[in-house]
Design an enzyme around this catalytic site. Structure first.
Site, mmCIF file in Angstrom:
data_model
loop_
_atom_site.group_PDB
_atom_site.id
_atom_site.type_symbol
_atom_site.label_atom_id
_atom_site.label_comp_id
_atom_site.label_asym_id
_atom_site.label_seq_id
_atom_site.Cartn_x
_atom_site.Cartn_y
_atom_site.Cartn_z
ATOM 1 N N HIS A 7 0.796 -1.236 0.000
ATOM 2 C CA HIS A 7 0.000 0.000 0.000
ATOM 3 C C HIS A 7 0.826 1.282 0.000
ATOM 4 O O HIS A 7 0.267 2.367 -0.138
ATOM 5 C CB HIS A 7 -0.949 0.000 1.207
ATOM 6 C CG HIS A 7 -1.730 -1.264 1.314
ATOM 7 N ND1 HIS A 7 -1.324 -2.317 2.115
ATOM 8 C CD2 HIS A 7 -2.850 -1.667 0.675
ATOM 9 C CE1 HIS A 7 -2.192 -3.307 1.974
ATOM 10 N NE2 HIS A 7 -3.112 -2.950 1.109
ATOM 11 N N GLY A 23 -8.317 11.755 6.747
ATOM 12 C CA GLY A 23 -8.923 10.595 6.087
ATOM 13 C C GLY A 23 -8.823 10.697 4.567
ATOM 14 O O GLY A 23 -8.596 9.719 3.872
ATOM 15 N N ARG A 27 -7.329 16.014 0.923
ATOM 16 C CA ARG A 27 -6.985 16.870 2.059
ATOM 17 C C ARG A 27 -5.490 16.778 2.355
ATOM 18 O O ARG A 27 -4.845 17.757 2.711
ATOM 19 C CB ARG A 27 -7.806 16.458 3.275
ATOM 20 C CG ARG A 27 -7.568 17.348 4.428
ATOM 21 C CD ARG A 27 -8.812 17.726 5.163
ATOM 22 N NE ARG A 27 -9.574 18.778 4.520
ATOM 23 C CZ ARG A 27 -10.561 19.432 5.109
ATOM 24 N NH1 ARG A 27 -10.906 19.135 6.316
ATOM 25 N NH2 ARG A 27 -11.206 20.381 4.480
ATOM 26 N N ARG A 46 -2.991 3.713 -4.904
ATOM 27 C CA ARG A 46 -4.445 3.896 -4.757
ATOM 28 C C ARG A 46 -4.855 5.352 -4.601
ATOM 29 O O ARG A 46 -5.916 5.651 -4.033
ATOM 30 C CB ARG A 46 -4.979 3.125 -3.536
ATOM 31 C CG ARG A 46 -4.946 1.635 -3.699
ATOM 32 C CD ARG A 46 -5.387 0.950 -2.434
ATOM 33 N NE ARG A 46 -5.326 -0.485 -2.629
ATOM 34 C CZ ARG A 46 -6.390 -1.277 -2.672
ATOM 35 N NH1 ARG A 46 -7.589 -0.794 -2.481
ATOM 36 N NH2 ARG A 46 -6.241 -2.563 -2.864
ATOM 37 N N ARG A 90 -3.758 11.369 13.766
ATOM 38 C CA ARG A 90 -4.957 11.508 12.925
ATOM 39 C C ARG A 90 -5.531 12.898 13.129
ATOM 40 O O ARG A 90 -5.645 13.386 14.268
ATOM 41 C CB ARG A 90 -5.986 10.434 13.289
ATOM 42 C CG ARG A 90 -7.340 10.706 12.736
ATOM 43 C CD ARG A 90 -8.295 9.539 12.794
ATOM 44 N NE ARG A 90 -9.671 9.984 12.853
ATOM 45 C CZ ARG A 90 -10.346 10.558 11.846
ATOM 46 N NH1 ARG A 90 -9.752 10.760 10.692
ATOM 47 N NH2 ARG A 90 -11.602 10.938 12.000
ATOM 48 N N ILE A 91 -5.857 13.559 12.019
ATOM 49 C CA ILE A 91 -6.494 14.881 12.079
ATOM 50 C C ILE A 91 -7.808 14.750 11.302
ATOM 51 O O ILE A 91 -7.798 14.642 10.090
ATOM 52 C CB ILE A 91 -5.572 15.974 11.484
ATOM 53 C CG1 ILE A 91 -4.878 15.491 10.212
ATOM 54 C CG2 ILE A 91 -4.517 16.396 12.495
ATOM 55 C CD1 ILE A 91 -4.010 16.544 9.545
ATOM 56 N N GLY A 92 -8.908 14.685 12.049
ATOM 57 C CA GLY A 92 -10.161 14.357 11.380
ATOM 58 C C GLY A 92 -11.303 15.249 11.793
ATOM 59 O O GLY A 92 -11.130 16.286 12.427
ATOM 60 N N SER A 93 -12.485 14.800 11.415
ATOM 61 C CA SER A 93 -13.702 15.477 11.870
ATOM 62 C C SER A 93 -14.514 14.458 12.661
ATOM 63 O O SER A 93 -14.316 13.250 12.522
ATOM 64 C CB SER A 93 -14.508 16.008 10.685
ATOM 65 O OG SER A 93 -14.888 14.934 9.874
ATOM 66 N N GLU A 188 -16.277 9.243 15.580
ATOM 67 C CA GLU A 188 -15.587 9.220 14.286
ATOM 68 C C GLU A 188 -15.369 7.755 13.939
ATOM 69 O O GLU A 188 -16.094 6.904 14.442
ATOM 70 C CB GLU A 188 -14.306 10.075 14.324
ATOM 71 C CG GLU A 188 -13.350 9.820 15.435
ATOM 72 C CD GLU A 188 -12.462 8.621 15.202
ATOM 73 O OE1 GLU A 188 -12.716 7.585 15.869
ATOM 74 O OE2 GLU A 188 -11.510 8.685 14.421
ATOM 75 N N MET A 189 -14.429 7.446 13.049
ATOM 76 C CA MET A 189 -14.394 6.061 12.572
ATOM 77 C C MET A 189 -13.002 5.412 12.509
ATOM 78 O O MET A 189 -12.865 4.344 11.917
ATOM 79 C CB MET A 189 -15.051 5.994 11.176
ATOM 80 C CG MET A 189 -16.483 6.493 11.191
ATOM 81 S SD MET A 189 -17.325 6.274 9.626
ATOM 82 C CE MET A 189 -17.589 4.514 9.619
ATOM 83 N N GLU A 190 -11.988 6.036 13.091
ATOM 84 C CA GLU A 190 -10.627 5.499 12.917
ATOM 85 C C GLU A 190 -9.758 5.391 14.170
ATOM 86 O O GLU A 190 -8.893 4.504 14.250
ATOM 87 C CB GLU A 190 -9.846 6.352 11.892
ATOM 88 C CG GLU A 190 -10.323 6.264 10.455
ATOM 89 C CD GLU A 190 -11.497 7.180 10.144
ATOM 90 O OE1 GLU A 190 -11.760 8.090 10.950
ATOM 91 O OE2 GLU A 190 -12.172 6.966 9.120
ATOM 92 N N SER A 212 -17.545 18.702 13.357
ATOM 93 C CA SER A 212 -18.132 19.168 12.095
ATOM 94 C C SER A 212 -19.653 19.076 12.131
ATOM 95 O O SER A 212 -20.344 19.714 11.345
ATOM 96 C CB SER A 212 -17.606 18.326 10.944
ATOM 97 O OG SER A 212 -17.929 16.966 11.162
ATOM 98 N N ASP A 213 -20.171 18.252 13.032
ATOM 99 C CA ASP A 213 -21.625 18.157 13.161
ATOM 100 C C ASP A 213 -21.982 17.758 14.592
ATOM 101 O O ASP A 213 -21.134 17.240 15.321
ATOM 102 C CB ASP A 213 -22.226 17.173 12.148
ATOM 103 C CG ASP A 213 -21.471 15.870 12.052
ATOM 104 O OD1 ASP A 213 -20.357 15.875 11.487
ATOM 105 O OD2 ASP A 213 -21.964 14.859 12.557
ATOM 106 N N ARG A 226 -16.001 24.661 7.593
ATOM 107 C CA ARG A 226 -15.114 23.508 7.817
ATOM 108 C C ARG A 226 -13.670 23.910 7.550
ATOM 109 O O ARG A 226 -12.755 23.540 8.272
ATOM 110 C CB ARG A 226 -15.448 22.365 6.858
ATOM 111 C CG ARG A 226 -16.471 21.411 7.402
ATOM 112 C CD ARG A 226 -16.799 20.379 6.348
ATOM 113 N NE ARG A 226 -18.062 19.759 6.678
ATOM 114 C CZ ARG A 226 -18.188 18.509 7.089
ATOM 115 N NH1 ARG A 226 -17.152 17.738 7.198
ATOM 116 N NH2 ARG A 226 -19.365 18.020 7.378
HETATM 117 N N1 HPA Z 1 -20.101 9.627 12.608
HETATM 118 C C1 HPA Z 1 -18.965 9.106 12.213
HETATM 119 N N2 HPA Z 1 -17.966 9.829 11.740
HETATM 120 C C2 HPA Z 1 -18.134 11.162 11.660
HETATM 121 C C3 HPA Z 1 -19.300 11.761 12.062
HETATM 122 C C4 HPA Z 1 -20.336 10.946 12.562
HETATM 123 O O1 HPA Z 1 -21.400 11.424 12.922
HETATM 124 N N3 HPA Z 1 -19.170 13.094 11.869
HETATM 125 C C5 HPA Z 1 -17.943 13.295 11.347
HETATM 126 N N4 HPA Z 1 -17.302 12.134 11.239
#
Ligand code: HPA
Length: 246
Positions: A7, A23, A27, A46, A90-93, A188-190, A212-213, A226
Site C-alpha cells: 500500500h 482521512g 486533504r 491507490r 490523525r487529524i479528522g472530523s 468518528e471512525m478510525e 463538524s456536526d 469547515r
Molecule cells: N459519525 C462518524 N464519523 C463522523 C461523524 C459521525 O457522525 N461526523 C464526522 N465524522
C-alpha cells in the site's frame, strides 16, 4: 515484510518522524501544498497521497488514512513497522454527542471506545482500552492552549458505522444515547484502530478532531466553515509535530 509494501511505494527515508493523517487523500494534498514547505509526493498507491515537507524547519509527513478502522489499520501498521515512523497523528472530523461541545471545537482523544471487532485479532482475554500516547496528548493540549482553541480532552467512539439502521434518517447514526451516558464526547471512525496498532507495534498515536456536526442538535458546518476550523486544527497538529521533535 520489506518496502515497498502493498500500500505504500516509498522508502523509510521518505517519511519524517511524525505523519499527520487526514482521512481524505485530497486533504492530504491540500495540507502539503498549503502548510508545508517544499512538499514532495512520496506515495500515491491507490491515490492515497503522502507528502513530506518541512514546517518551521522540522520534517513532517502527511498521508491519508482512508475511511474506517481497517483502512487506518493498514497504513499505520506499514508506517510503524516498515517505514520507521514514530508518531502518527490523525487529524479528522467528528460528530459531537456531548451537550457542552460546539461546532468547530477541537476534541483531543485521550481514549477511543469502539464497536469494531478489530481487537479480536490480538487474542486478548478481555477488553483492551485504546489510549493516546501521553507525550503526544500533552503536547497537543499545550498547542491548543497556545493557539487559543476551544478544546476538550476525553473519550471518543470509533464506530464501524456512519449510517444507522433507522429508515428515513440516513444521515444520522443510530442510537448514541448509551455512549453519551458514558461521557463519550464524539463519534468518528478510525482512532481506536490507530491506537491499537500503535500499542501493538510500539508506535505513538493521537487523534484530534474538529467537531463538524452535532448529533444531539442536528447542526453541521458548511463547507467554508469547515475550512476555517480545519486551519486551527492544522496549526495545533503542526505545532505538536515540532514539539515532538525536541
Ligand atoms: N459519525 C462518524 N464519523 C463522523 C461523524 C459521525 O457522525 N461526523 C464526522 N465524522
Amino acid at each position: 515484510m520489506n518496502y515497498p509494501t502493498p500500500h505504500i511505494k516509498a522508502t523509510p527515508s521518505d517519511f519524517g518522524q511524525t505523519v499527520l493523517m487526514p482521512g481524505d487523500p485530497l486533504r492530504s494534498k491540500f495540507i502539503a501544498e498549503n502548510f508545508l514547505e517544499n512538499p514532495v509526493l512520496v506515495n500515491n498507491v491507490r491515490g492515497v497521497q503522502g507528502y513530506t515537507g518541512t514546517y518551521k524547519g522540522v520534517r513532517v509527513s502527511v498521508m491519508a488514512s482512508g475511511m474506517g478502522i481497517p483502512s487506518i489499520g493498514i497504513y499505520s501498521y506499514e508506517l510503524f513497522n516498515i517505514f520507521g515512523v514514530r508518531n502518527i497523528m490523525r487529524i479528522g472530523s467528528a460528530g459531537a454527542i456531548h451537550p457542552e461541545l460546539h461546532l468547530r471545537d477541537i476534541v483531543v482523544a485521550q481514549g477511543a471506545c469502539t464497536d469494531s471487532n478489530f481487537a479480536h485479532h490480538y487474542h486478548l482475554d478481555g477488553t483492551f482500552a485504546p489510549i493516546a500516547s501521553y507525550e503526544m496528548l500533552r503536547k497537543a493540549v499545550s498547542s491548543c492552549e497556545e493557539v487559543g482553541a476551544n478544546y476538550r480532552v476525553g473519550n471518543i467512539l470509533s464506530s464501524d458505522n456512519f449510517y444507522g439502521d433507522e429508515e428515513g434518517l440516513p444521515e444520522v447514526m443510530g442510537d448514541v444515547s448509551s455512549w453519551k451516558k458514558m461521557g463519550v464526547l464524539a463519534i468518528e471512525m478510525e482512532a481506536a484502530g490507530l491506537y491499537m496498532t500503535a500499542a501493538r507495534w510500539s508506535g505513538n498515536a493521537l487523534c484530534i478532531c474538529t467537531i463538524s456536526d452535532h448529533l444531539l442538535t442536528g447542526e453541521c458546518l458548511s463547507a467554508d466553515e469547515r475550512q476555517t476550523s480545519f486551519r486551527q486544527m492544522m496549526e495545533v497538529a503542526l505545532e505538536t509535530a515540532v514539539k515532538l521533535e525536541k
